[in-house]
Design an enzyme around this catalytic site. Structure first.
Site, short mmCIF file in Angstrom:
data_model
loop_
_atom_site.label_atom_id
_atom_site.label_comp_id
_atom_site.label_asym_id
_atom_site.label_seq_id
_atom_site.Cartn_x
_atom_site.Cartn_y
_atom_site.Cartn_z
N LYS A 1 9.88 49.96 -39.53
CA LYS A 1 8.98 50.60 -38.58
C LYS A 1 9.66 51.54 -37.59
CE LYS A 1 9.27 46.57 -35.53
NZ LYS A 1 8.55 45.48 -34.88
N LEU B 1 4.42 46.23 -27.00
CA LEU B 1 5.39 45.97 -25.94
C LEU B 1 6.26 44.77 -26.29
CD1 LEU B 1 3.20 46.47 -22.76
CD2 LEU B 1 5.09 47.91 -23.49
N ASN C 1 1.91 51.21 -30.11
CA ASN C 1 3.20 50.56 -29.88
C ASN C 1 2.99 49.18 -29.27
OD1 ASN C 1 5.45 52.88 -30.19
ND2 ASN C 1 3.54 53.74 -29.42
N LYS D 1 0.81 55.63 -36.17
CA LYS D 1 1.67 56.70 -36.69
C LYS D 1 1.26 57.12 -38.11
CE LYS D 1 5.52 55.25 -33.80
NZ LYS D 1 4.69 54.32 -33.02
#
Length: 608
Positions: free
Chosen positions: A363, A444, A442, A405
């Site tokens: 990733k 965390l 994303n 993405k």
């Protein structure tokens, strides 16, 4: 002090008070009488003594923690004393046909005063003398409601703690200048900086559990103008029910400042799907995979299969889950590589899982730009192997962990994830297995995310490196991402790409600034350095492109995308050619395949 010693001390103290009170009471009314030698006085004293201890045990006066005494304890003292006096009065009336009401009334008052005073004096001594000897950090509490007062009370009574509350601030102007536990509500939230400076505050506790993420962020930004450490309390329900104590008050974390409320999931439907089932998680040792496993364990599956390539990571999550759930759930660690097609088919045949969560993937965006073949092997061929094994053995549900993405991907990592999505979308058209993909931004704290990197840079003294001051990303927490994956498995009908409404994107530079201040440093001390956009990175990221958006939500804050896959024959023909391509050809081919709708015809990799 042990309980027997404490009980003996209190009984002796109360006995002395009882005998002293009745003799002094009579002396005050009849100073020159010889009543002291009478049998009636002796009888009254003994009955009063016995009845006092009886009612003291009945109202548990000897079992209370008097350093935390309040009105409730005073009421218990009053009841015990009153009933003991009434018992003595009844005895006097039976013995002599008369009750010495004035003597007993004075005795009652002395009992209340001396017994109550003996108990509350320990609290006063503890509050005033013991605490004054210790160096306490002056603490400001934000919020003078029920949560704030609970925090203040516990801090005042928490002898071992290093914080002492000195004031409140609250936006409710009706509370301004009022006192709670001798602590003044000395201003509004906007006045925090001047209150901190005037009262030499070292800690600030945000004690308003009902705050939204945006309100927490606003308050934190005000608090960040000071040098005080900022903390936040847990849910008031957890404090009141004893699940957590004042010691659970924690530092404000980056997750608190995201500006988006967590998605609430359908627990009952998830339970119906997972409870008693056999569940397999690929990439079970990774950040997302391991958290999916933790979340699944809450729903009591029959078996949980932990599949991963990394021996130590699988060992770690296996040990963790067996320690907590090993008695209720059969947890099976499986060392296997999703690129090993034969091994994956063998696992599916042997264990016949009901649900498969496919979290195994490469990733890291810049790293995959340099290693496109490895990205294709793991993200494309690995997904194809697991998905086709599920199809072959009739697995009920397959959930692919995807990414934002994959939307209009300019990089290899995003392109391979989009190709993986198209693989399962095509399989969903003709398979009995429910195939579904989940996209989110994303995460965390996950491995390879910016937060661990920023923390290491801060610990090293800085600077924190950010690629561009205007770069933005969507963010979510690891538990939330994992719960979304599990929820998607329940909502799946086949072929969907689920997308979480992640609110507003966050600037990476703002994230860095918040993390620096949360770590107790100033921007001047650490500094931010802009390094430039790395290979394959976007300035802004999308969750769905303009042709994929569906306005309606299938679940609060969860959308279904309309991402259209390439036709299966053409897609699988391209995939079959990947192993024969050079590194550059692999990169170009996977990008062209993922963005196939932008071209009238995909020719790259097919002999063009």
């Amino acid at each position: 002090m042990t309980y027997p010693k404490r009980l003996s001390l209190l009984i002796l103290l109360d006995s002395a008070i009882v005998l002293f009170s009745i003799y002094i009471g009579y002396f005050l009314l009849h100073p020159f009488s010889n009543f002291y030698t009478s049998k009636l006085l002796l009888m009254s004293s003994l009955i009063l003594l016995a009845s006092h201890h009886l009612f003291a045990f009945l109202y548990r006066l000897y079992n209370k923690v008097w350093e935390y005494a309040s009105v409730g304890e005073l009421v218990s003292i009053a009841k015990a004393v009153t009933f003991s006096i009434l018992t003595a009065a009844i005895a006097q009336y039976i013995a002599v046909g008369h009750v010495y009401w004035r003597v007993l009334f004075i005795t009652w008052m002395l009992h209340i005063l001396l017994i109550g005073g003996s108990r509350f004096s320990w609290r006063m001594l503890r509050d005033r003398l013991i605490k004054s000897k210790a160096e306490k950090r002056k603490t400001l509490i934000v919020g003078a409601g029920s949560a704030g007062t609970t925090v203040a009370r516990q801090l005042l009574h928490h002898e071992e703690g290093d914080q002492i509350p000195v004031a409140f601030v609250d936006d409710d102007l009706t509370k301004y200048k009022l006192e709670i536990f001798d602590l003044t509500v000395c201003g509004t939230i906007e006045q925090i900086p001047e209150v901190v400076e005037k009262r030499e505050i070292r800690d600030i506790i945000i004690a308003i559990p009902s705050l939204s993420k945006k309100e927490i962020r606003r308050i934190y930004e005000i608090c960040a103008q000071t040098d005080a450490d900022v903390k936040i309390m847990p849910l008031i329900e957890d404090v009141m029910t004893g699940k957590v104590s004042v010691s659970a008050i924690r530092n404000v974390e980056v997750e608190d400042l995201l500006g988006r409320e967590p998605v609430q999931l359908d627990i009952s439907r998830i339970s119906e799907s997972i409870t008693g089932a056999t569940v397999l998680v690929t990439g079970a040792g990774g950040s997302i995979g391991s958290e999916i496993c933790r979340q699944i364990c809450h729903f009591a599956p029959k078996k949980l299969l932990l599949l991963g390539h990394g021996e130590f990571s699988i060992y770690s999550i296996d040990m963790e889950l067996n320690k907590r759930y090993g008695q209720e759930i059969e947890i099976i660690p499986i060392i296997a590589d999703v690129q090993d097609r034969g091994r994956i088919f063998e696992v599916m045949q042997d264990y016949q899982p009901d649900v498969v969560y496919h979290a195994a993937a490469h990733k890291h965006v810049p790293l995959m730009e340099y290693n496109p073949r490895e990205a294709v092997k793991n993200n494309v061929f690995g997904t194809k192997n697991v998905a086709e094994a599920c199809d072959t053995f009739g697995i009920h549900t397959f959930v692919l962990v995807s990414t934002d993405k994959a939307v209009n991907p300019p990089n290899v990592m995003g392109a391979t994830k989009r190709v993986a999505e198209m693989i399962i979308q095509n399989l969903a058209k003709e398979s009995q297995t429910k195939f579904v993909a989940v996209r989110f931004g994303n995460v965390l704290g996950s491995r390879g995310s910016v937060i661990p990197l920023f923390k290491k840079q801060i610990e090293a003294g800085g600077p924190v490196t950010v690629t561009h001051p205007d770069m933005t990303r969507y963010f979510m927490t690891i538990p939330e991402a994992s719960r979304l994956v599990i929820q998607a498995g329940v909502l799946a009908r086949g072929g969907e790409v689920f997308v979480l409404d992640m609110g507003e994107p966050v600037k990476i530079s703002d994230l860095a600034k918040n993390l620096i201040t949360l770590s107790g440093y100033t921007l001047e001390e650490i500094g931010i350095e802009y390094s430039g956009i790395r290979p394959g990175e976007k300035m802004y990221e999308e969750l769905l492109n303009e042709n994929e958006v569906q306005k309606e939500q299938v679940f609060p804050k969860i959308h279904i995308g309309k991402a259209e896959p390439m036709e299966k024959t053409e897609l699988f023909a391209i995939i079959d050619r990947f192993e024969q391509l050079s590194i550059e050809e692999t990169r170009d081919t996977v990008l062209a395949t993922a963005n196939w709708k932008k071209k009238k015809k995909v020719e790259v990799g097919l002999g063009s």
